[in-house]
Every structure is written in structure tokens, then in C-alpha cells.
Design an enzyme around this catalytic site. Sequence first.
Site, PDB file in Angstrom:
ATOM      1  N   ASN A   7      64.253 -65.235  -5.730  1.00  0.00           N
ATOM      2  CA  ASN A   7      64.671 -65.452  -4.339  1.00  0.00           C
ATOM      3  C   ASN A   7      65.963 -66.270  -4.206  1.00  0.00           C
ATOM      4  OD1 ASN A   7      63.164 -67.678  -5.163  1.00  0.00           O
ATOM      5  ND2 ASN A   7      62.471 -68.140  -3.105  1.00  0.00           N
ATOM      6  N   LYS A  43      64.842 -67.517 -18.756  1.00  0.00           N
ATOM      7  CA  LYS A  43      64.228 -66.191 -18.551  1.00  0.00           C
ATOM      8  C   LYS A  43      64.232 -65.969 -17.046  1.00  0.00           C
ATOM      9  CE  LYS A  43      61.198 -63.794 -17.615  1.00  0.00           C
ATOM     10  NZ  LYS A  43      61.357 -62.853 -16.480  1.00  0.00           N
ATOM     11  N   GLU A  63      56.931 -75.342 -10.171  1.00  0.00           N
ATOM     12  CA  GLU A  63      57.327 -75.237  -8.756  1.00  0.00           C
ATOM     13  C   GLU A  63      56.758 -73.931  -8.247  1.00  0.00           C
ATOM     14  OE1 GLU A  63      58.849 -77.445  -7.009  1.00  0.00           O
ATOM     15  OE2 GLU A  63      59.755 -78.773  -8.491  1.00  0.00           O
ATOM     16  N   CYS A 105      59.922 -70.466  -0.855  1.00  0.00           N
ATOM     17  CA  CYS A 105      58.627 -71.132  -1.041  1.00  0.00           C
ATOM     18  C   CYS A 105      58.292 -72.039   0.122  1.00  0.00           C
ATOM     19  CB  CYS A 105      58.649 -71.934  -2.334  1.00  0.00           C
ATOM     20  SG  CYS A 105      60.045 -73.057  -2.389  1.00  0.00           S
ATOM     21  N   GLU A 159      61.970 -81.342  -8.884  1.00  0.00           N
ATOM     22  CA  GLU A 159      63.380 -80.992  -9.057  1.00  0.00           C
ATOM     23  C   GLU A 159      64.175 -82.017  -8.255  1.00  0.00           C
ATOM     24  OE1 GLU A 159      63.270 -76.145  -9.534  1.00  0.00           O
ATOM     25  OE2 GLU A 159      63.557 -76.998  -7.556  1.00  0.00           O
TER      26      GLU A 159
HETATM   27  P1  NAD Z   1      56.630 -64.782 -10.362  1.00  0.00           P
HETATM   28  O1  NAD Z   1      55.558 -65.769 -10.606  1.00  0.00           O
HETATM   29  O2  NAD Z   1      56.253 -63.348 -10.299  1.00  0.00           O
HETATM   30  O3  NAD Z   1      57.762 -64.884 -11.494  1.00  0.00           O
HETATM   31  C1  NAD Z   1      58.474 -66.087 -11.759  1.00  0.00           C
HETATM   32  C2  NAD Z   1      59.065 -66.003 -13.168  1.00  0.00           C
HETATM   33  O4  NAD Z   1      58.004 -66.112 -14.129  1.00  0.00           O
HETATM   34  C3  NAD Z   1      59.740 -64.666 -13.469  1.00  0.00           C
HETATM   35  O5  NAD Z   1      60.854 -64.904 -14.309  1.00  0.00           O
HETATM   36  C4  NAD Z   1      58.649 -63.878 -14.190  1.00  0.00           C
HETATM   37  O6  NAD Z   1      59.118 -62.834 -15.015  1.00  0.00           O
HETATM   38  C5  NAD Z   1      58.011 -64.982 -15.012  1.00  0.00           C
HETATM   39  N1  NAD Z   1      56.614 -64.713 -15.389  1.00  0.00           N
HETATM   40  C6  NAD Z   1      55.679 -64.005 -14.727  1.00  0.00           C
HETATM   41  N2  NAD Z   1      54.494 -64.046 -15.400  1.00  0.00           N
HETATM   42  C7  NAD Z   1      54.700 -64.807 -16.503  1.00  0.00           C
HETATM   43  C8  NAD Z   1      53.864 -65.242 -17.587  1.00  0.00           C
HETATM   44  N3  NAD Z   1      52.581 -64.899 -17.661  1.00  0.00           N
HETATM   45  N4  NAD Z   1      54.404 -66.039 -18.534  1.00  0.00           N
HETATM   46  C9  NAD Z   1      55.713 -66.429 -18.476  1.00  0.00           C
HETATM   47  N5  NAD Z   1      56.545 -66.027 -17.474  1.00  0.00           N
HETATM   48  C10 NAD Z   1      56.055 -65.239 -16.493  1.00  0.00           C
HETATM   49  O7  NAD Z   1      57.355 -65.247  -9.027  1.00  0.00           O
HETATM   50  P2  NAD Z   1      58.464 -64.488  -8.177  1.00  0.00           P
HETATM   51  O8  NAD Z   1      57.848 -63.320  -7.476  1.00  0.00           O
HETATM   52  O9  NAD Z   1      59.682 -64.262  -8.998  1.00  0.00           O
HETATM   53  O10 NAD Z   1      58.825 -65.626  -7.098  1.00  0.00           O
HETATM   54  C11 NAD Z   1      58.098 -65.805  -5.931  1.00  0.00           C
HETATM   55  C12 NAD Z   1      57.165 -66.984  -6.034  1.00  0.00           C
HETATM   56  O11 NAD Z   1      57.891 -68.152  -6.418  1.00  0.00           O
HETATM   57  C13 NAD Z   1      56.526 -67.322  -4.707  1.00  0.00           C
HETATM   58  O12 NAD Z   1      55.150 -67.592  -4.870  1.00  0.00           O
HETATM   59  C14 NAD Z   1      57.276 -68.569  -4.267  1.00  0.00           C
HETATM   60  O13 NAD Z   1      56.550 -69.409  -3.381  1.00  0.00           O
HETATM   61  C15 NAD Z   1      57.554 -69.234  -5.561  1.00  0.00           C
HETATM   62  N6  NAD Z   1      58.696 -70.151  -5.426  1.00  0.00           N
HETATM   63  C16 NAD Z   1      58.451 -71.488  -5.491  1.00  0.00           C
HETATM   64  C17 NAD Z   1      59.507 -72.385  -5.299  1.00  0.00           C
HETATM   65  C18 NAD Z   1      59.293 -73.890  -5.339  1.00  0.00           C
HETATM   66  O14 NAD Z   1      60.280 -74.626  -5.348  1.00  0.00           O
HETATM   67  N7  NAD Z   1      58.064 -74.376  -5.357  1.00  0.00           N
HETATM   68  C19 NAD Z   1      60.798 -71.895  -5.061  1.00  0.00           C
HETATM   69  C20 NAD Z   1      60.986 -70.508  -5.012  1.00  0.00           C
HETATM   70  C21 NAD Z   1      59.931 -69.640  -5.202  1.00  0.00           C
END
Ligand code: NAD
Length: 504
Positions: free
Chosen positions: A160, A183, A257, A291, A470
Amino acid sequence: MSDIVDQFLKKGTNKGVFYGGMFRKSARQETIEVRNPATSDIITHVPDAGEDDIIAAVCSARAGFEVWSKIDPIDRARHLRKFADIIAENIPKLALLETAVTGRSIKEMRAQMGRIPEWIEYFGGIAMGLEGESNVVRGGYVTMTHYEPLGPVALLTPWNHPILILVKKMAAALAAGNTCVIKPSELAPVSPLVLAALATEADLPNGAVNVVTGGPGTGEALCAADDIHYIDLTGGTVTGRKVAAKAGDRLIRSTMELGGKTPIIICEDADLDGAIAGTLFAAFIASGQTCVSGARFIVHTSIYDHFTKALAKRADAIKVGDPMADSTQMGPVISNASKNRCIRMIAQAKADGAVQIAGLCPLDLETPFDKGYYLRPTVFKDVKSNHGLFLDEVFGPVISVTPYKKEEEALQLANIGDFGLGLSIWSRDIARAHRLSLGVRGGIIWLNDHHRNDPRSIWGGLRDSGFGKENGWDALKSYMTKKSVIVRTAPGYDDWFAGSSRYG
Ligand code: NAD
């Protein structure tokens, strides 16, 4: 300006993974398609990196660490300032790249990219001022503490804010003297590759910044790589549980996060025009895909009708379309899967009896945007606290509004569920706003504003929204370990076992 951004802006460039200061052909043939969410066209392919690529990238991060960690923080800050300057020169092109890959409006991306260098300058600066302590203690000793970096670290990022979230992590990690293996999300992997190339242009040592592209499997393999000493993930809660478990299993530290379901409390004494403008931004910036997107509005009954009508009118007026157009205010969501998830949640909200008050007219976009993953800003009122729309993260432009009568009820509604990330409270009564801020569960609370982010303002959640911070000194220190050195200054030596002997 760097021509590396141009190369990626050209359709079809697959330059490989990045380690040791340059792009390398992946050891695997498999690739991942990167699509433009505004048109669904394929922009490029990137490697679906596997174990061989990861081992090579981590080895390169180790070699980089041996150089980077030994550079004095004052000189490291100089390198980081150069990196920040090169990013600053490339802001217009980086904004185009982010818009092409995420579908977020060019207006948003220009504003966001304009602030990216601040994170790098800030962390380089504060790392120069990171000082240990020294104490004279009982018994003739002087104790001293030193901060040390951890080694190669893994940064797992979402789609995002591909650059912003990465830079928040990378700036702290590098300033602390670590090297990174990144990654990025499989949906938006391009700009992290570009940033790694810009790090080389800024003369950061080879191996300081490395990128392996791929999906969850690549992320899992990176988390398992031997010489990784910290994992920093931004992603969904389900991913966070798996990655934190892996870090725990390996006894390495981690930051998570994760997701949220951000409440917005609008009190009866709020500046209503300001609150509507601010909360519209909270809900629909990035097409509701942050998020801390304002997701569940909790509004006092005395202003409920006025607020819902005004919010719906303003939401329906948001200009949705080509994200590259200066006039566009909201682009598409990231993927067809995201769009379908939003559509399912809209259908569920209707079935639950909530009333849709914005987003009712179908979108009528011209080719090629008719193939994009678009939704209208969508508002439901009269949403109950047991409805899916009240409880579950949508991660799209679909929000709920629920009335409350008493302050305790607002607090109780805001605290339903297991997330604890962002919240905003809107009231002219500063005592009330503070009182509510003390009662709500969350890591980041805005009073009379929303979504403000700064390198000095710590960011992070609790419970299902994760742990760790962060921004700020907390982030820098999380990337370091503190060593204690105890110096004997007392004369002579202690002989605890004096007088004892094996034979009595
Ligand atoms: P996601 O969890 O699908 O993926 C995040 C990252 O983790 C990607 O690079 C993905 O390939 C990797 N990943 C997925 N499964 C994994 C595993 N088993 N082991 C290691 N790596 C793995 O999230 P997304 O769809 O890319 O992002 C959206 C989510 O992120 C939402 O839930 C949002 O709330 C959250 N988010 C949180 C913050 C925060 O600051 N707290 C900020 C932005 C987004």
C-alpha cells in the site's frame, strides 16, 4: 535524475533481483506478473526468487555489514544524506512509478514522495547522537554501555505504501549500522528494486541494500535464512502471526506492524466542517487501503443525521478515475481480489440491515479504466457492533457509521475487537478529547486530525495490530543491541576460593 526509474517505467523490464550492489539474474525461471490496477495491464515481471537467490542476497548483506557497520556514525550519516538527496532528485519519477504500480492518485504520491528523504536524513542524524552511558559503581567498577548493530536484517513490506513503509524501516536499520535484505510485496515490488539501485548510486557499500522479489514463499525462506538477525514486517495479522512465530522459534527479535480497524469518534462539540473534511481524508486516502484508514465512525446521536448526510454527499463527490490525472482524487484498489473482497463486504452489510448512503451509483469509466479495479467511496450508516463491517478490516473504500449517546458507549464501541492501532477523536473540548484518548485501545491516537506521520512520531500497534515501533528513537534502538562492559578499577584482585584446595 537517475535513468533507473525510466527503465522500470518502460513496460516489460525484468532486471532480476538485487544484491551486492547490482541487479542479478534470478537462479529461478519463475516470475511474478506486476499489474497496473487502474487498467489491469501487465506492467512488468519480477523474479519469484527462491532459496539460492536468498542465500546469495544474505551473503551479500553479510559482506556489506562487514564494511557498513564499521563506518563511524558521522560518516554513515553523510552517506545517508547523499542517499536522501538522490531520492529527492527522483521524486517526480518515483511518484509516477508508485502510481503506476499501486493505482494511488498522482496527487497523493507526489505529496508522499516529497517527504521520503526526511526519514533517511532523520535516522542518519539521530544515530550520530546515540550515546551509551557510564557509571561508577560499588566495589570499584566502572560500567559502560555501547550500542551495536545486529547484522543483516529482513524487511518484509506490503503494497500500500511500497516506498514509505520500506524507507521507514530501511532508514532506521541502515542508520543503526545494519544491512538489509528486502522482500517487497509481490503486488508492488518495483520501487524497492529502484531504491536499492539508488542506494548504489549514492555510494552505499555493495550489500547494504538487497532485494529479493517473490510471494509469501520467498518471505518465509528469507525469515528462515541463517544469517538474518531481525525481522521487521508490515502486513496482515495472519501473516504477522506466522512471521512472529518464526522469529520466536529462531530467538531473533522482530517488529510486527499489522492490521487495524480504525475507529473515529465524532463528539457533539466537534468542529463539524473540519471533522468531515478530516475524516473523509482518513477514510478514502489511498482508496481506504492504509492500516489506519478511518473505517468505523462512532458519531454522537445529536449530530448523527447532519454528519451522515454531509459525509455521504462529500464521499459521492470524490472524483474517481485515472490515477495519473491531476484532477483524480481516488484511484482503484490494488487487485481484483481486493475489489471482490470489498464487494462481498458491501453485500454482507446490506444483508445485515445497514443502510448504504454513498457509493450507490455505478461507475462509468472509459477504456482502459473500465478494466481497472475500481470502487466508489462507499458509506453505510446504522451499522451495529456485531456486523462484519464493524469488526473486520476491509482495506478498501467502504466505511461504517454507528451512533452513540454517552461517552462510555463511544469508548466501548471503539474498543470492540482485538485490533489496537490507530484512532482519531474529534472534539473542541480538550479535556474530553484527552479523557477519551486515555480510554481507547490503540498505539497512535490523533486528536482533531488523522493519519499524520512524521519520522519523530512513533508508530505501532498492540494486540492483533502487532508490536514494536517505527519512527523515532524507539525504532533506531530496536535495530541495535546494547552491550555492557564492566571495568574493574579496584586495586589487586579478588580470590574467592582462597584457602581451598583439592586436598584440604
Ligand atoms: P500481507 O500480509 O499479505 O503481506 C505483507 C508481506 O509479507 C508481503 O511482502 C508478503 O509477500 C509477505 N508474506 C506473506 N506471507 C508471508 C509468510 N508466511 N512469511 C513471510 N512473508 C510473508 O499484507 P499486504 O496485503 O501486503 O498488506 C496489507 C496489510 O498490511 C493490511 O492488513 C494492513 O493493515 C497491513 N498494514 C499495516 C501497517 C502498519 O503500520 N501497522 C501499514 C500498512 C499495512
